[in-house]
Design an enzyme around this catalytic site. Sequence first.
Site, PDB file in Angstrom:
ATOM      1  N   GLU A 176       0.800  -1.223   0.000  1.00 15.72           N
ATOM      2  CA  GLU A 176       0.000   0.000   0.000  1.00 15.72           C
ATOM      3  C   GLU A 176       0.836   1.278   0.000  1.00 15.72           C
ATOM      4  OE1 GLU A 176      -0.674  -2.648   1.840  1.00 15.72           O
ATOM      5  OE2 GLU A 176      -2.666  -3.315   1.228  1.00 15.72           O
ATOM      6  N   HIS A 221     -10.748  -4.276  10.086  1.00 14.48           N
ATOM      7  CA  HIS A 221     -11.422  -4.224   8.787  1.00 14.48           C
ATOM      8  C   HIS A 221     -12.789  -3.542   8.893  1.00 14.48           C
ATOM      9  CE1 HIS A 221      -8.338  -6.887   7.246  1.00 14.48           C
ATOM     10  NE2 HIS A 221      -8.932  -6.983   6.085  1.00 14.48           N
TER      11      HIS A 221
HETATM   12  C1  TPP Z   1      -2.223  -4.528   4.467  1.00 10.79           C
HETATM   13  C2  TPP Z   1      -3.230  -5.429   3.842  1.00 10.79           C
HETATM   14  N1  TPP Z   1      -3.426  -5.363   2.526  1.00 10.79           N
HETATM   15  C3  TPP Z   1      -4.343  -6.140   1.931  1.00 10.79           C
HETATM   16  C4  TPP Z   1      -5.084  -7.024   2.664  1.00 10.79           C
HETATM   17  C5  TPP Z   1      -6.140  -7.897   2.001  1.00 10.79           C
HETATM   18  N2  TPP Z   1      -5.618  -9.281   1.927  1.00 10.79           N
HETATM   19  C6  TPP Z   1      -5.928 -10.188   2.879  1.00 10.79           C
HETATM   20  S1  TPP Z   1      -5.144 -11.641   2.626  1.00 10.79           S
HETATM   21  C7  TPP Z   1      -4.392 -11.066   1.237  1.00 10.79           C
HETATM   22  C8  TPP Z   1      -3.468 -11.956   0.454  1.00 10.79           C
HETATM   23  C9  TPP Z   1      -2.328 -12.438   1.273  1.00 10.79           C
HETATM   24  O1  TPP Z   1      -1.520 -13.274   0.516  1.00 10.79           O
HETATM   25  P1  TPP Z   1      -0.397 -14.127   1.227  1.00 10.79           P
HETATM   26  O2  TPP Z   1       0.446 -13.231   2.070  1.00 10.79           O
HETATM   27  O3  TPP Z   1       0.308 -14.898   0.165  1.00 10.79           O
HETATM   28  O4  TPP Z   1      -1.167 -15.083   2.229  1.00 10.79           O
HETATM   29  P2  TPP Z   1      -2.189 -16.226   1.877  1.00 10.79           P
HETATM   30  O5  TPP Z   1      -3.548 -15.629   1.874  1.00 10.79           O
HETATM   31  O6  TPP Z   1      -1.809 -16.792   0.573  1.00 10.79           O
HETATM   32  O7  TPP Z   1      -2.024 -17.205   2.995  1.00 10.79           O
HETATM   33  C10 TPP Z   1      -4.752  -9.753   0.985  1.00 10.79           C
HETATM   34  C11 TPP Z   1      -4.273  -8.958  -0.161  1.00 10.79           C
HETATM   35  C12 TPP Z   1      -4.871  -7.041   4.055  1.00 10.79           C
HETATM   36  N3  TPP Z   1      -5.586  -7.816   4.850  1.00 10.79           N
HETATM   37  N4  TPP Z   1      -3.928  -6.253   4.614  1.00 10.79           N
END
Ligand code: TPP
Lengths: 331, 331, 333, 333
Positions: free
Chosen positions: A60, A129
């Site tokens: 972000e 959230h």
């Molecule tokens: C700072 C932030 N940006 C975006 C999100 C929305 N979001 C939640 S999970 C996710 C993907 C995370 O991917 P990864 O780190 O690979 O973990 P996974 O879900 O694959 O276990 C996103 C973009 C968030 N919760 N926090």
Amino acid sequence: MRQITLSKAVNEAIAEEMRRDPTVFLMGEDVAEAGTPFKVLSGLVEEFGTERVIDTPIAEPGFMGLAVGAALTGSRPVVDLMFGDFLFLVMDQLCNQAAKAYYMSGGKLNVPMVLRTNLGATRRSAAQHSQSLHALVAHIPGLKVALPSSAYEAKGLMKTAIRDNNPVVIFEDKLMYNDKAPVPEEEYLIPFGQANILREGVDITLVGTSSMVQVCQKAAEMLAAEGISAEVIDPRTIVPLDEETILESVRKTSRAIVVDEGHQSYGITGEIASRISEKAFYHLDGPVIRMGAMDVPVPFSPALEDITVPTPERVAENARRLMRGEMFDAT
Amino acid sequence: MRQITLSKAVNEAIAEEMRRDPTVFLMGEDVAEAGTPFKVLSGLVEEFGTERVIDTPIAEPGFMGLAVGAALTGSRPVVDLMFGDFLFLVMDQLCNQAAKAYYMSGGKLNVPMVLRTNLGATRRSAAQHSQSLHALVAHIPGLKVALPSSAYEAKGLMKTAIRDNNPVVIFEDKLMYNDKAPVPEEEYLIPFGQANILREGVDITLVGTSSMVQVCQKAAEMLAAEGISAEVIDPRTIVPLDEETILESVRKTSRAIVVDEGHQSYGITGEIASRISEKAFYHLDGPVIRMGAMDVPVPFSPALEDITVPTPERVAENARRLMRGEMFDAT
Amino acid sequence: MSPAKKKTKTNIEDYLRMYTQMVRIRAFEDQANQLYLSAKMPGLTHMYSGEEAVAVGICEALTDDDRITSTHRGHGHCVAKGADFKQMFCELLGKEEGYCRGKGGSMHIADQSHGNLGANAIVGGSMGIATGSALRSRLQGSKDVTVCFFGDGATAQGLLYEVMNMAALWKLPVIYACENNGYSEYTATDEIAAGSIKARPEAFGIEAFQVDGQDVLAVNDLTSRLVQRARKGEGPFFIELLTYRYHGHHVGDINRDYYRTKEEETIWKEQRDPIVNFGAWLTKEGIASDEELEKIRADVKADSEAAVEYALAAKYPDVSEVSMHVYAPDDAA
Amino acid sequence: MSPAKKKTKTNIEDYLRMYTQMVRIRAFEDQANQLYLSAKMPGLTHMYSGEEAVAVGICEALTDDDRITSTHRGHGHCVAKGADFKQMFCELLGKEEGYCRGKGGSMHIADQSHGNLGANAIVGGSMGIATGSALRSRLQGSKDVTVCFFGDGATAQGLLYEVMNMAALWKLPVIYACENNGYSEYTATDEIAAGSIKARPEAFGIEAFQVDGQDVLAVNDLTSRLVQRARKGEGPFFIELLTYRYHGHHVGDINRDYYRTKEEETIWKEQRDPIVNFGAWLTKEGIASDEELEKIRADVKADSEAAVEYALAAKYPDVSEVSMHVYAPDDAA
Ligand SMILES: Cc1ncc(C[n+]2csc(CCOP(=O)(O)OP(=O)(O)O)c2C)c(N)n1
Ligand SMILES: Cc1ncc(C[n+]2csc(CCOP(=O)(O)OP(=O)(O)O)c2C)c(N)n1
Ligand SMILES: [Mg+2]
Ligand SMILES: [Mg+2]
């Protein structure tokens, strides 16, 4: 008139502006094929391609920074921030950079960009959230802040925001994405700094923002049934704020309640209530009542979450007490 | 009583608490040998060593995060943030993490840490080194916010902050580091949520925070010479806020001006003024007047910077008009 | 001196312009320092003296269409990118004729007309901006390149890694120029930077280079090559420039013994000065005579003095300007 | 299966505990999914199914004194670190007996008693917290180690590089465990991560490893070694664990065709399931019979059903709790 969802209204606004102006582009997490988790932007990548609808990594501060740089040099980025709670991550780029560039450069550089994000609790999404953080950005000179309260506003304000030559933050109410409202087929824009009077009344003024406009509307209906005539005003933008429309109303009704979904303390309600108290002082029959969200992190449990935000019942109850001239503590 | 500078007072407070409690440690940029650019922490590394006075890389989000983790698991970090303007960089760790951990964990995890930083313009440091951003953190439940207005407060509030079991943000006025005030040799703490009445009066209440306490004091002196008796109140902490002391004063004087160095809109003055207007409504002889910094980024030029913040002259002038019962726009 | 460039007519002009630009930076800083010491300059400032070859070597590889972002130590970048002394001094003194009408001062000086997007008082604060400028260049099919200046201390900011990741993914025309002067305020680089600075961009798939930042030709040669490649879509790139600041971290940082030795300062100043060494090379190669170089220095000095005089006499902005430039007007307005 | 460990009495217990813990995670997630689909669970949640060997392999190398920080996909970490089903389900349903009295829910579940500092709904949000816990361990002369779980998508957050820099400079006892399941929401990792994930910590001087995250023994062996080394002050370390999530990004992510193929899902589920493969190895090595494993699975299933029943019937917190726990009281109070 046709009725469309708030989600569709935002989508249309962005699509129209992208068609009109080739310098407008979109960026954010999963905005392209996925069209965001809320599916607000579905279809845009098909029309405009991945060059103008850009999926970013989960960075972000980084992509906000890119947007500022692109805006400073001739593009008009629309940045998608998935949850309003992530504002905390982009504050430096937004408030130290974007907000101040025009001033610090003595008017030589400007940052025409839109940050679209959301607010609103009661979705069982817990403390990180569910926040309504518009007060934070409203405090920073150089930013404009829009709070659409229906599909109609969402479209008209978004179009104005994209054309504005300054950084604009738009907060959509994430509970309203599927709510429909009449939205004309023809193009229209809603100018910033013009409040909307949703309902005229003579006894009391209810000023509501975003999600709280509906709450005020419902409260007004309840009050009407009891013979109390409430005027409902939606400022639509809190920076710039249409103070005049609010003051004029209060000078007529002599009573006011300000309702907002951000935390009550050091938030939006204090500013609006203060301006009323200062500038309509001699017209007031009772104190201006403020109703914000409780000063607690948003709890997950449904048993707790719902009582943290103002409801039509509580707005109506406060209005009755104000009408009766009771002296009371609204908090 | 001996007189010491605000800088020395802060230094003493931290040193005393580090001696008392081995879990207290300090971290930040150039806090060790350099003792910070303002030299506030000079000598501490000599006494406590580099294990407890830790120089960090220029990574504000990172070291704030480390502090949260250390605090969650049994340490009591005091974090030095060189300029209050850098708060924008640490907002996520401060507001999404530190502020909410106790609540989100249902009371199982807490974050006893202090973030010490500063506020205040008129140092010719321009828009990114001059902001007074205390309103932003005051809006977030879970954080406490202290604003010392002299060396005496700086010491007593810092000691209380370090012992507090919650995240506390302390803003020092960077123009006051060399100002001396009487500070006892003996240990003392200043409890949070207790306002200080610096001067008693019957005609008007001046509520000032941080740097603006002196401004109110000077205004009160000017007014006294004209026969207007002003009461001056320093809340000392804005979260928690000692509403009662302020209300009691206004119920007596019937008039109030709230003065703060943050931007006026959506800031501190709106909250305090609203509480007065709500809860002392029937005692007020005129509107509560708010005086914050202008809603502009802080300009570099000396010709412009000084007019952005409230001055004793302007506070006094507003007080006179309020006394005369004039209806006016203070902004 | 790097002998990569041949001595041709054009090169001679380039060489003399580089020499002049380095001399201009040094003269500007000497004047700024004097203004501060004589309490004529408000606020404080960070001197670029000693690092001239970095800004000049890089900016001479750019056109006015190319952009740069600058830092708190930004006077050198500003001069090197083509700025005018008068408007710069006016800005430093908070005068109306300054590049930012006095609103920015030393830490926010910008020069839109030559592509300088501005100094930044947030360490690392312009890394996103530079990368975004490069994104705009890509999106609009332009050929311009953006150079992002920052210090070794700034490599601690996470923002750098966020934007390098995107720059690498999208092949953006941006060059990250890390001015490694060995210190981050009052702390040596090794105490605040783990591992290797150059390996970091490489881990993101970005080609990275290390170069002697006191050698203006070496800097210029490398940058010229990379700028051409970036224009063709082969970017981004990362350059670590080894250099040194002569003064304290800021003008008030006088006693530096606790963090660096007098000997170290002396070695850099006496043996590695970028202007002296380049001047010696120019005369050795027969490109310019001592007298010619002396004249350049004298002319620049006179210029800088005149500019200071001008700025001291210039007027402050009218108080009404305080609330101007908070919001840009509508295009229609 | 990695054959690194010999078959001894103790190991047999370890093996069966690891198997059981993996089965418990899977059973927990199946129940959570059902609760969601039958609209009995508020909000939404992210399933850990498929990644069990990561959480179990790592947490079995830790003691209760060691800490972990978890993610939005945190149920697996929580179970693996020793949490109880009833309190977990109560938390997911917002009940008073939940680990966080219902205030945290799925995305903030924490279990202080076993050293789980909590899930985090900010991607990357706990990287500083984990590193700070390790700093506290160092400062207080403790021997505990902290493991920081995060996903491949989270490597885009600059915070990671800020805290790895400090961890490396100060040799902190922290292990960064990157669960690379190939996706960040609805986007493949290669589209959002440039260069090499493993090279990034290495550039900061941190030893980094890549391991098959579906092989619980390989994960456990590596982690055990690194934990011992970290206790001796040889940390920090970084492990990239190659794994896969079976469900959508969150429970509502049903149509996934646009970002990954059914075939890919099938291959991982049918050929690389960590529980099935470990079970097969256990029987092949004669460590457990099919019947014994079957009994483990049946017992766990019964446990999980009982816990769900319990949680569904449990009471919500009283409304007065809404304003409790905003501020921790004074020690004296
Ligand atoms: C700072 C932030 N940006 C975006 C999100 C929305 N979001 C939640 S999970 C996710 C993907 C995370 O991917 P990864 O780190 O690979 O973990 P996974 O879900 O694959 O276990 C996103 C973009 C968030 N919760 N926090
Ligand atoms: C975000 C932020 N943190 C801290 C500072 C204070 N500060 C100003 S310059 C500086 C050191 C920068 O070091 P480096 O990047 O190496 O640049 P140099 O000064 O050596 O040119 C610091 C810590 C700042 N301005 N911004
Ligand atoms: Mg440096
Ligand atoms: Mg992933």
